[in-house]
Design an enzyme around this catalytic site. Sequence first.
Site, PDB file in Angstrom:
ATOM      1  N   GLN A 195     -10.416   3.910 -33.452  1.00 21.67           N
ATOM      2  CA  GLN A 195     -10.949   5.057 -34.207  1.00 21.67           C
ATOM      3  C   GLN A 195     -11.359   4.638 -35.623  1.00 21.67           C
ATOM      4  OE1 GLN A 195     -11.398   7.901 -32.740  1.00 21.67           O
ATOM      5  NE2 GLN A 195     -11.952   9.214 -34.446  1.00 21.67           N
TER       6      GLN A 195
ATOM      7  N   PRO B 225       0.820  -1.222   0.000  1.00 25.96           N
ATOM      8  CA  PRO B 225       0.000   0.000   0.000  1.00 25.96           C
ATOM      9  C   PRO B 225       0.858   1.279   0.000  1.00 25.96           C
ATOM     10  CG  PRO B 225      -0.929  -1.599   1.509  1.00 25.96           C
ATOM     11  CD  PRO B 225       0.369  -2.186   1.025  1.00 25.96           C
ATOM     12  N   GLY B 226       1.954   1.284   0.735  1.00 25.02           N
ATOM     13  CA  GLY B 226       2.779   2.492   0.814  1.00 25.02           C
ATOM     14  C   GLY B 226       4.021   2.437  -0.053  1.00 25.02           C
TER      15      GLY B 226
ATOM     16  N   GLU C 242       4.841  -3.257 -13.765  1.00 25.72           N
ATOM     17  CA  GLU C 242       6.277  -3.547 -13.964  1.00 25.72           C
ATOM     18  C   GLU C 242       7.095  -2.253 -13.967  1.00 25.72           C
ATOM     19  OE1 GLU C 242       7.586  -6.785 -16.035  1.00 25.72           O
ATOM     20  OE2 GLU C 242       5.683  -7.854 -15.996  1.00 25.72           O
TER      21      GLU C 242
HETATM   22  C1  LIG Z   1      -3.432  -4.990 -12.721  1.00 26.44           C
HETATM   23  C2  LIG Z   1      -2.175  -4.812 -11.904  1.00 26.44           C
HETATM   24  C3  LIG Z   1      -1.308  -5.887 -11.757  1.00 26.44           C
HETATM   25  C4  LIG Z   1      -0.156  -5.750 -10.975  1.00 26.44           C
HETATM   26  N1  LIG Z   1       0.651  -6.852 -10.761  1.00 26.44           N
HETATM   27  C5  LIG Z   1       1.661  -6.742  -9.848  1.00 26.44           C
HETATM   28  C6  LIG Z   1       2.388  -7.924  -9.434  1.00 26.44           C
HETATM   29  O1  LIG Z   1       2.148  -9.036  -9.933  1.00 26.44           O
HETATM   30  N2  LIG Z   1       3.334  -7.794  -8.467  1.00 26.44           N
HETATM   31  C7  LIG Z   1       3.626  -6.576  -7.894  1.00 26.44           C
HETATM   32  O2  LIG Z   1       4.498  -6.528  -7.023  1.00 26.44           O
HETATM   33  N3  LIG Z   1       2.973  -5.443  -8.289  1.00 26.44           N
HETATM   34  C8  LIG Z   1       1.997  -5.505  -9.229  1.00 26.44           C
HETATM   35  N4  LIG Z   1       1.289  -4.379  -9.591  1.00 26.44           N
HETATM   36  C9  LIG Z   1       1.660  -3.082  -9.004  1.00 26.44           C
HETATM   37  C10 LIG Z   1       2.276  -2.094  -9.994  1.00 26.44           C
HETATM   38  O3  LIG Z   1       3.573  -2.523 -10.370  1.00 26.44           O
HETATM   39  C11 LIG Z   1       2.250  -0.703  -9.343  1.00 26.44           C
HETATM   40  O4  LIG Z   1       0.896  -0.287  -9.342  1.00 26.44           O
HETATM   41  C12 LIG Z   1       3.128   0.306 -10.066  1.00 26.44           C
HETATM   42  O5  LIG Z   1       4.486  -0.007  -9.905  1.00 26.44           O
HETATM   43  C13 LIG Z   1       2.883   1.756  -9.580  1.00 26.44           C
HETATM   44  O6  LIG Z   1       2.850   1.841  -8.194  1.00 26.44           O
HETATM   45  P1  LIG Z   1       1.633   2.627  -7.492  1.00 26.44           P
HETATM   46  O7  LIG Z   1       0.374   2.069  -8.038  1.00 26.44           O
HETATM   47  O8  LIG Z   1       1.840   2.579  -6.042  1.00 26.44           O
HETATM   48  O9  LIG Z   1       1.756   4.116  -8.027  1.00 26.44           O
HETATM   49  P2  LIG Z   1       2.653   5.289  -7.358  1.00 26.44           P
HETATM   50  O10 LIG Z   1       4.036   4.811  -7.170  1.00 26.44           O
HETATM   51  O11 LIG Z   1       1.936   5.845  -6.193  1.00 26.44           O
HETATM   52  O12 LIG Z   1       2.671   6.350  -8.536  1.00 26.44           O
HETATM   53  C14 LIG Z   1       1.620   7.290  -8.760  1.00 26.44           C
HETATM   54  C15 LIG Z   1       2.091   8.203  -9.898  1.00 26.44           C
HETATM   55  O13 LIG Z   1       3.253   8.939  -9.475  1.00 26.44           O
HETATM   56  C16 LIG Z   1       4.311   8.731 -10.408  1.00 26.44           C
HETATM   57  N5  LIG Z   1       5.592   8.776  -9.698  1.00 26.44           N
HETATM   58  C17 LIG Z   1       5.940   8.127  -8.551  1.00 26.44           C
HETATM   59  N6  LIG Z   1       7.205   8.404  -8.216  1.00 26.44           N
HETATM   60  C18 LIG Z   1       7.668   9.248  -9.174  1.00 26.44           C
HETATM   61  C19 LIG Z   1       8.927   9.897  -9.384  1.00 26.44           C
HETATM   62  N7  LIG Z   1       9.973   9.728  -8.568  1.00 26.44           N
HETATM   63  N8  LIG Z   1       9.042  10.703 -10.455  1.00 26.44           N
HETATM   64  C20 LIG Z   1       8.009  10.871 -11.323  1.00 26.44           C
HETATM   65  N9  LIG Z   1       6.806  10.293 -11.166  1.00 26.44           N
HETATM   66  C21 LIG Z   1       6.643   9.476 -10.107  1.00 26.44           C
HETATM   67  C22 LIG Z   1       4.020   7.374 -11.015  1.00 26.44           C
HETATM   68  O14 LIG Z   1       4.692   7.192 -12.253  1.00 26.44           O
HETATM   69  C23 LIG Z   1       2.505   7.433 -11.153  1.00 26.44           C
HETATM   70  O15 LIG Z   1       2.164   8.139 -12.298  1.00 26.44           O
HETATM   71  C24 LIG Z   1       0.153  -4.489 -10.389  1.00 26.44           C
HETATM   72  C25 LIG Z   1      -0.730  -3.418 -10.554  1.00 26.44           C
HETATM   73  C26 LIG Z   1      -1.893  -3.567 -11.278  1.00 26.44           C
HETATM   74  C27 LIG Z   1      -2.837  -2.406 -11.394  1.00 26.44           C
END
Ligand SMILES: Cc1cc2nc3c(=O)[nH]c(=O)nc-3n(C[C@H](O)[C@H](O)[C@H](O)COP(=O)(O)OP(=O)(O)OC[C@H]3O[C@@H](n4cnc5c(N)ncnc54)[C@H](O)[C@@H]3O)c2cc1C
Length: 397
Positions: free
Chosen positions: A351, A130-131, A378
């Site tokens: 489109q 979550p974090g 990823e």
């Molecule tokens: C369908 C699905 C399948 C998934 N499968 C897996 C899995 O199998 N295993 C696993 O471990 N995870 C998995 N994930 C997690 C996925 O890898 C993360 O959601 C992703 O890495 C982004 O993390 P977050 O959602 O916490 O977004 P955040 O990190 O909170 O990012 C929010 C926004 O801020 C931007 N941001 C953050 N930091 C910066 C920075 N330093 N500079 C510029 N922009 C920044 C991001 O690019 C994004 O646009 C999955 C997610 C989904 C939705």
Amino acid sequence: MPFEFSFTPDQEAFRDAVRAFLAKEVAPIVPAMDESEEFPRATVRRMQEEGYFGVPVPEEYGGLGLGKVGYCLFLEELGKVDASHGTIVGAHTSLGITPLLYYGTEEQKQRWLVPAARGEKLLAFSLTEPGSGSDSGAVHTVAEKDGDEWVITGNKIYVSNGREADTIVLMAGNDVKLGPNGGVTAFLIDSNLPGFRVGRCEKKMGLHGTSTAELVLDHVRVGPDRVLGEVGKGFHVAMTALDVGRVSLGAASLGGMQAATHQALEFSKNRTQFGLPISEYEAIQFKLADMAMRVHALRLMVYHAAAHQDRMGTVPKQWSRLERVEKTREAAIVKCLASEWASEVIDEALQIHGGLGYIRGTPIERAYRDARISEIFEGTNEIQRLVVARDLLTRGL
Ligand SMILES: Cc1cc2nc3c(=O)[nH]c(=O)nc-3n(C[C@H](O)[C@H](O)[C@H](O)COP(=O)(O)OP(=O)(O)OC[C@H]3O[C@@H](n4cnc5c(N)ncnc54)[C@H](O)[C@@H]3O)c2cc1C
């Protein structure tokens, strides 16, 4: 890095066999799977029986022995048919199998890699919390030492295959203060261990055949035999898996782009407006040309990167620092461009279909929903750009 590359007759024969299998056994169930939002157990089972859950794994460990190039050929074909199946295979193979193949002891390979490659067990990979998303080294799940054993407690989210996996390659903090530099360890967590349970499963915009699960670990006790790689080096394990995952995600995107381009091309030849097939109008032709250009460029990029990873082998200790950073940069470039081009190409294909492209249940409508996540998982594309920019600032072009 050498640039010359061509497929062997064996690789082409494999691709043709995969294409025939997928057309017969997987394509027909995809629309119903998308509607029901159920994990496609029967087709996954059939793919496991064919060995398709161990394509890059050497034969001595139960795989097909076709390396990353063979694996990308497989995912390209799968990407043409369905992104959910592609994600299930990718989470298992790129993210679950790679850590075992590259970092597992011989005992761990026999116990976890062989059944996974044979398709007897399903794997998942769990880094996100979550974090801790993009800042993936900031793991809060704690692994505390108790004698020889580890006691793991925490919450993981968004785990693809998380609901169905037999074993999860899971990152936990052996020293949360240290973060990615010595503080994260990779563990092999079987889903039947006491204290482990699957929590909430997300409803999603696309990828309806995949589970995206929360995992809850409440004092899960494991022995040292479940530490994958060195204690404190789990972040390297995760990043190595993601380098493979990002290139294979490029292959799946390549397949999705081709399917969309093909559908748009056929539709444009058959749809008549103002007395002519719409393919006769330059506005449509230019869209199709741009789509074909991206498919061509991405094919070169994906197989260049896959062949590069094959040449590097699967023993990380043998890689020089330069080899590591080149591999990581290339994987980030492939992932970022592939996912953005796939979104753009599928959007243009939609489109070209006009109103029909927006109608629920058409292949292009499903592809549009399925493709979007590739810009996020990823590692988001913002993070891929950071990886490339940091390397540019250090080493130049
Ligand atoms: C369908 C699905 C399948 C998934 N499968 C897996 C899995 O199998 N295993 C696993 O471990 N995870 C998995 N994930 C997690 C996925 O890898 C993360 O959601 C992703 O890495 C982004 O993390 P977050 O959602 O916490 O977004 P955040 O990190 O909170 O990012 C929010 C926004 O801020 C931007 N941001 C953050 N930091 C910066 C920075 N330093 N500079 C510029 N922009 C920044 C991001 O690019 C994004 O646009 C999955 C997610 C989904 C939705």
